[in-house]
Design a protein around this motif. Structure first.
Motif, PDB file in Angstrom:
ATOM      1  N   UNK A 239       8.710  -0.818   4.886  1.00 52.95           N
ATOM      2  CA  UNK A 239       8.763  -1.860   5.907  1.00 52.95           C
ATOM      3  C   UNK A 239       8.758  -1.250   7.306  1.00 52.95           C
ATOM      4  N   UNK A 240       9.483  -0.181   7.471  1.00 52.33           N
ATOM      5  CA  UNK A 240       9.543   0.516   8.767  1.00 52.33           C
ATOM      6  C   UNK A 240       8.151   1.005   9.181  1.00 52.33           C
ATOM      7  N   UNK A 241       7.394   1.548   8.250  1.00 51.10           N
ATOM      8  CA  UNK A 241       6.059   2.055   8.561  1.00 51.10           C
ATOM      9  C   UNK A 241       5.102   0.911   8.905  1.00 51.10           C
ATOM     10  N   UNK A 242       5.199  -0.204   8.202  1.00 53.70           N
ATOM     11  CA  UNK A 242       4.325  -1.347   8.491  1.00 53.70           C
ATOM     12  C   UNK A 242       4.636  -1.920   9.864  1.00 53.70           C
ATOM     13  N   UNK A 243       5.918  -2.033  10.198  1.00 52.67           N
ATOM     14  CA  UNK A 243       6.295  -2.518  11.532  1.00 52.67           C
ATOM     15  C   UNK A 243       5.787  -1.572  12.612  1.00 52.67           C
ATOM     16  N   UNK A 244       5.848  -0.267  12.368  1.00 49.76           N
ATOM     17  CA  UNK A 244       5.363   0.690  13.370  1.00 49.76           C
ATOM     18  C   UNK A 244       3.844   0.596  13.531  1.00 49.76           C
TER      19      UNK A 244
ATOM     20  N   UNK B 186       0.814  -1.219   0.000  1.00 45.93           N
ATOM     21  CA  UNK B 186       0.000   0.000   0.000  1.00 45.93           C
ATOM     22  C   UNK B 186       0.846   1.267   0.000  1.00 45.93           C
ATOM     23  N   UNK B 187       2.010   1.231  -0.590  1.00 44.49           N
ATOM     24  CA  UNK B 187       2.866   2.412  -0.637  1.00 44.49           C
ATOM     25  C   UNK B 187       3.559   2.710   0.676  1.00 44.49           C
ATOM     26  N   UNK B 188       3.554   1.773   1.600  1.00 45.17           N
ATOM     27  CA  UNK B 188       4.210   1.961   2.891  1.00 45.17           C
ATOM     28  C   UNK B 188       5.516   1.187   2.923  1.00 45.17           C
TER      29      UNK B 188
END
Length: 130
Positions: free
Chosen positions: A23-28, A19-21
């Motif tokens: 890996x760091x953003x998904x983990x957060x 979704x344009x995110x």
């Protein structure tokens, strides 16, 4: 026509996972949900309705900051380290009086000239007369 955006600077490239995110953003997001949802569910009957949302926000903020926040090309952890050290640790401040340094340097030059003149007067230096 299909266009592919190419970053002008290679350091600006960020890989996208879902979704344009990144890996760091998904983990957060996963971390924020893992902390916020149980806190909200378990605290629903036990903590006041005025305080519980604030507790959830405060507990989720570090995860959201870690994943999404950048300030002047600093990630959240680097920014927080700089912010805390600047605001809460003692700072060494160096004061330098520029005007006083100019006067000191002029005084040193005058003293050197006086010493040279005294040595010339005593005969320690010989002047080359051409």
């Amino acid at each position: 026509m299909i266009e592919v955006k190419i970053p002008a600077e290679i350091q600006e490239y960020k890989s996208k996972l879902i979704f344009g995110l990144s890996t760091r953003q998904i983990i957060s997001i996963i971390g924020a949900l893992a902390v916020g949802v149980p806190l909200g569910v378990l605290g629903y009957g036990r903590i006041s309705g005025d305080i519980l949302p604030w507790l959830v926000i405060i507990s989720v903020f570090p995860f959201a900051g870690w994943g999404f926040m950048t300030f002047k090309d600093m990630r959240f952890e680097v920014f927080m380290k700089a912010f805390l050290s600047l605001n809460f640790l003692p700072q060494r401040r160096v004061y330098e009086d520029v005007d006083m340094n100019i006067f000191c340097s002029l005084h040193d030059e005058i003293m050197e000239e006086d010493i040279v003149n005294q040595r010339i007067a005593n005969g320690d230096y010989e002047l080359d007369d051409e």
